[in-house]
Design a protein around this motif. Structure first.
Motif, PDB file in Angstrom:
ATOM      1  N   LYS A 104       2.293   3.667   5.548  1.00  0.00           N
ATOM      2  CA  LYS A 104       1.354   2.766   6.223  1.00  0.00           C
ATOM      3  C   LYS A 104       1.476   2.838   7.740  1.00  0.00           C
ATOM      4  O   LYS A 104       0.560   2.464   8.452  1.00  0.00           O
ATOM      5  N   HIS A 105       2.652   3.260   8.226  1.00  0.00           N
ATOM      6  CA  HIS A 105       2.846   3.343   9.670  1.00  0.00           C
ATOM      7  C   HIS A 105       2.501   4.726  10.211  1.00  0.00           C
ATOM      8  O   HIS A 105       2.481   4.920  11.414  1.00  0.00           O
ATOM      9  N   ALA A 106       2.279   5.697   9.321  1.00  0.00           N
ATOM     10  CA  ALA A 106       2.222   7.091   9.756  1.00  0.00           C
ATOM     11  C   ALA A 106       0.807   7.527  10.123  1.00  0.00           C
ATOM     12  O   ALA A 106      -0.180   6.964   9.655  1.00  0.00           O
ATOM     13  N   ASP A 107       0.741   8.546  11.002  1.00  0.00           N
ATOM     14  CA  ASP A 107      -0.540   9.152  11.366  1.00  0.00           C
ATOM     15  C   ASP A 107      -0.661  10.545  10.768  1.00  0.00           C
ATOM     16  O   ASP A 107      -1.747  11.021  10.493  1.00  0.00           O
ATOM     17  N   VAL A 124      12.803   1.189   3.271  1.00  0.00           N
ATOM     18  CA  VAL A 124      11.701   1.618   4.110  1.00  0.00           C
ATOM     19  C   VAL A 124      11.768   0.889   5.457  1.00  0.00           C
ATOM     20  O   VAL A 124      12.664   1.135   6.231  1.00  0.00           O
ATOM     21  N   LEU A 165      -4.847  -2.341   7.930  1.00  0.00           N
ATOM     22  CA  LEU A 165      -4.725  -2.462   6.477  1.00  0.00           C
ATOM     23  C   LEU A 165      -4.126  -3.821   6.151  1.00  0.00           C
ATOM     24  O   LEU A 165      -2.914  -3.984   6.157  1.00  0.00           O
ATOM     25  N   GLN A 175      -6.583   1.855  11.751  1.00  0.00           N
ATOM     26  CA  GLN A 175      -7.218   0.979  10.762  1.00  0.00           C
ATOM     27  C   GLN A 175      -6.284  -0.185  10.447  1.00  0.00           C
ATOM     28  O   GLN A 175      -5.078   0.018  10.317  1.00  0.00           O
ATOM     29  N   TRP A 189       3.122   9.434  14.691  1.00  0.00           N
ATOM     30  CA  TRP A 189       4.185   9.042  13.772  1.00  0.00           C
ATOM     31  C   TRP A 189       4.013   9.844  12.489  1.00  0.00           C
ATOM     32  O   TRP A 189       2.905   9.940  11.944  1.00  0.00           O
ATOM     33  N   THR A 238       8.714   8.199  10.362  1.00  0.00           N
ATOM     34  CA  THR A 238       8.742   6.896   9.703  1.00  0.00           C
ATOM     35  C   THR A 238       9.035   7.101   8.226  1.00  0.00           C
ATOM     36  O   THR A 238       8.807   8.173   7.677  1.00  0.00           O
ATOM     37  N   GLY A 283      -3.259   4.644   6.866  1.00  0.00           N
ATOM     38  CA  GLY A 283      -4.452   4.101   7.504  1.00  0.00           C
ATOM     39  C   GLY A 283      -5.200   5.173   8.275  1.00  0.00           C
ATOM     40  O   GLY A 283      -4.594   6.109   8.780  1.00  0.00           O
ATOM     41  N   ASN A 295       7.560   5.163   6.097  1.00  0.00           N
ATOM     42  CA  ASN A 295       6.537   4.292   5.539  1.00  0.00           C
ATOM     43  C   ASN A 295       5.153   4.888   5.791  1.00  0.00           C
ATOM     44  O   ASN A 295       4.726   5.005   6.932  1.00  0.00           O
TER      45      ASN A 295
END
Lengths: 286, 146
Positions: free
Chosen positions: B47-50, A193, A56, A54, B9, B43, B74, B45
Motif C-alpha cells: 500500500k505504501h509502494a510505487d 509490515v 486508499l 491514490q 518507494w 517498503t 495505490g 507494504n
C-alpha cells in the motif's frame, strides 16, 4: 511574545523544522551505516509524493479519525508554544494518539490492529514519565504554565536531572526510534509490515508523517524548557538530545513489549519519582 | 509536480527464482550502491509502494499473491520484471507448474533481462520506471482520478 504569533508560528514553521530534522536524521543514520543518504529535503519529497497518490481508505471513518489526530496534535503543540498549561498539552497529545489508535483499529487489518495495540502499550510506557515531568516543573517553578516555567529563570536542569534522563528515555518511544519502535518504524523492518500505518496509503500516510513533524518539535520544546534560562544552550541541548536518539536508534534493535514497559516504568520510578522525592526533601525539609 | 521521481518507494516480491536476482536487489540498498541517495525506500507494504519489483517466474501457487499485491498498490504504480525468469520464464518456461513471466499475470512496464541482473541494471530499470510513473500520474490526473 504575543501568544497568537507563537501559535501561528508553530503551525506554519513546525512542519518545516520537523521535516528538516527528519532529513538530517536520515543523513546521519546513513552516515552511521557508511552510506551517503538522501538529500536533506527528502522527507518533503516523500510527503508531496504521497499527497499525489491514490487515497486508499478502508472505510469512511478512518480519514476523520486521522484528521482529528492531526488537529489535536496541532492544538497540543499550539497550546505549548502559546505558553499554556503543560498538563493540558500532555492530555491533548494523548487524545491525538488515541485518535490514531482508533483509526488503526477501524481498519480491521490484523497488522494494523497489532500496531494499534502496541501504540497503546507505548503510551502506557511513556505517559507516566511525561506527567512526572510536568509535576517536576511545577515543584521547582510553582506553575504548570509553560510561559511561567520558561520565564522563571531557574536552572531546571540542575533541579531535575533525573527527570531529564527519564524524559530522554521515553522520548525514544515517542520518536518511534529503536529499540522502542514497536508500533511503527521508519526503517525497513519487515516484521509486522509497518504496524499501525499498514492500512494508510497516499495522503493518509502523508498526514501521519506531517503529524510526526509537529510532535517532534513539541517534544523537543519540552527538552528546551530544561535549559530555558539560556536560549542558545536550550536549542543546543534539544538538538543534542535528538542526535542522541538517532544514535540510540542505530545502535539498537527492536525489543519485546514487556522489556519496553518494564524498563520505561523502572526508569520512571528510579529517575522520575526518585528525583521528585529528593527535590521535595531538599526544598521543604533540608 | 515531479515528486514521484524524487521518492520512489519499492516493494520487492520474489516469485520463485534462484534468489540470485533478490540478492542483487538487496545489494542495491547496501553502502556500495545505496539507492536511498535517490530517495528509494524498500517498503514491506504494497500500500505504501510505487514500484513493484518482481523476480522469478510466476507459477500456479504465487499467481494469486502477485495479483493481490498488484491490486493493493495505490495508483499510480509501475511493475518492473527483474531478471530473465521474470521477463520470460527463462529455462523454467517448459516446466509443468510454471506459467512463465510476470506479464502472464499482471501488466509489466519495464522488462529487465539478465541472469542474474547486475545492481547497476536494477538501478537503471528503476530510473526508467520513474519516467513511466510520472507519465501515469499525469494521465490519471487528466482523467480526474487523483
Amino acid at each position: 511574545m504575543n501568544p497568537i504569533f507563537m501559535i501561528i508560528g508553530y503551525i506554519l514553521l513546525a512542519p518545516i523544522g520537523g521535516g528538516l530534522l527528519m532529513g538530517l536524521d536520515r543523513i546521519i543514520t546513513a552516515r552511521m551505516q557508511s552510506r551517503v543518504g538522501p538529500p536533506v529535503l527528502q522527507p518533503f519529497f516523500d510527503v508531496f509524493k504521497l499527497l499525489g497518490k491514490q487515497n486508499l481508505t478502508v472505510n469512511r471513518f478512518h480519514s476523520y479519525y486521522l484528521f482529528f489526530f492531526l488537529i489535536f496534535m496541532m492544538v497540543s503543540g499550539a497550546m505549548f508554544f502559546a505558553g499554556d498549561d503543560l498538563l493540558m498539552v500532555i492530555f491533548a497529545l494523548i487524545v491525538a494518539d488515541v485518535f490514531l489508535v482508533l483509526s488503526a483499529y477501524s481498519t480491521n487489518s490484523p497488522f494494523s490492529s497489532i500496531g494499534a495495540e502496541r501504540e497503546l502499550l507505548q503510551m502506557l510506557s511513556s505517559e507516566p514519565m511525561m506527567l512526572l515531568t510536568a509535576v517536576g516543573f511545577y515543584m521547582v517553578t510553582g506553575s504548570f504554565n509553560v510561559s511561567a516555567i520558561a520565564s522563571s529563570g531557574r536552572r531546571l536542569i540542575f533541579y531535575l536531572p533525573g527527570i531529564f534522563i527519564g524524559l530522554t528515555f521515553v522520548l525514544t518511544i515517542k520518536f518511534q526510534k529503536s529499540p522502542f519502535d514497536l508500533a511503527v518504524s521508519h526503517h525497513a523492518h519487515q516484521e509486522l509490515v509497518k504496524g499501525i500505518s499498514t492500512e494508510f496509503a497516499g495522503p493518509s500516510l502523508a498526514l501521519i508523517e506531517i503529524e510526526h513533524w509537529y510532535e517532534t518539535i513539541l517534544l523537543l520544546g519540552m527538552i528546551w524548557l530544561f535549559f530555558a534560562f539560556n536560549p542558545a544552550l536550550a536549542t543546543a541541548g534539544a538538538l543534542l538530545v535528538y542526535f542522541l536518539e538517532v544514535f540510540i536508534d542505530n545502535a539498537n534493535s527492536r525489543v519485546k513489549w514487556e522489556l519496553m514497559l518494564k524498563s520505561a516504568w523502572l526508569v520512571t520510578l528510579l529517575f522520575g519519582l526518585g528525583n521528585l522525592l529528593v527535590l521535595y526533601f531538599v526544598l521543604h525539609i533540608g | 509536480m515531479a515528486f514521484f521521481k524524487k521518492s520512489p518507494w519499492i516493494f520487492h516480491y520474489d516469485g520463485s527464482s534462484c534468489n540470485g536476482c533478490d540478492i542483487e536487489v538487496l545489494a542495491c540498498l547496501m553502502p556500495m550502491y545505496d539507492v536511498e541517495r535517490f530517495g528509494v525506500i524498500n517498503t514491506g507494504n504494497p500500500k505504501h509502494a510505487d514500484i513493484l519489483l518482481i523476480t522469478g517466474v510466476i507459477n500456479q501457487q504465487n499467481r494469486g499473491v502477485v495479483r493481490t499485491i498488484y491490486e493493493q498498490m495505490g495508483d499510480p504504480k509501475v511493475v518492473v520484471a527483474v531478471g530473465t525468469c521474470a521477463t520470460s520464464g527463462h529455462f523454467f518456461t517448459e516446466c509443468y507448474n510454471t506459467l512463465g513471466g510476470v506479464d502472464t499475470t499482471i501488466p509489466v512496464d519495464v522488462y529487465l533481462p539478465g541472469c542474474a541482473v547486475r545492481p547497476e541494471a536494477i538501478i537503471d530499470s528503476v530510473i526508467e520506471a520513474l519516467g513511466i510513473l510520472e507519465e501515469k500520474h499525469k494521465l490519471s490526473r487528466r482523467a480526474g482520478h487523483v
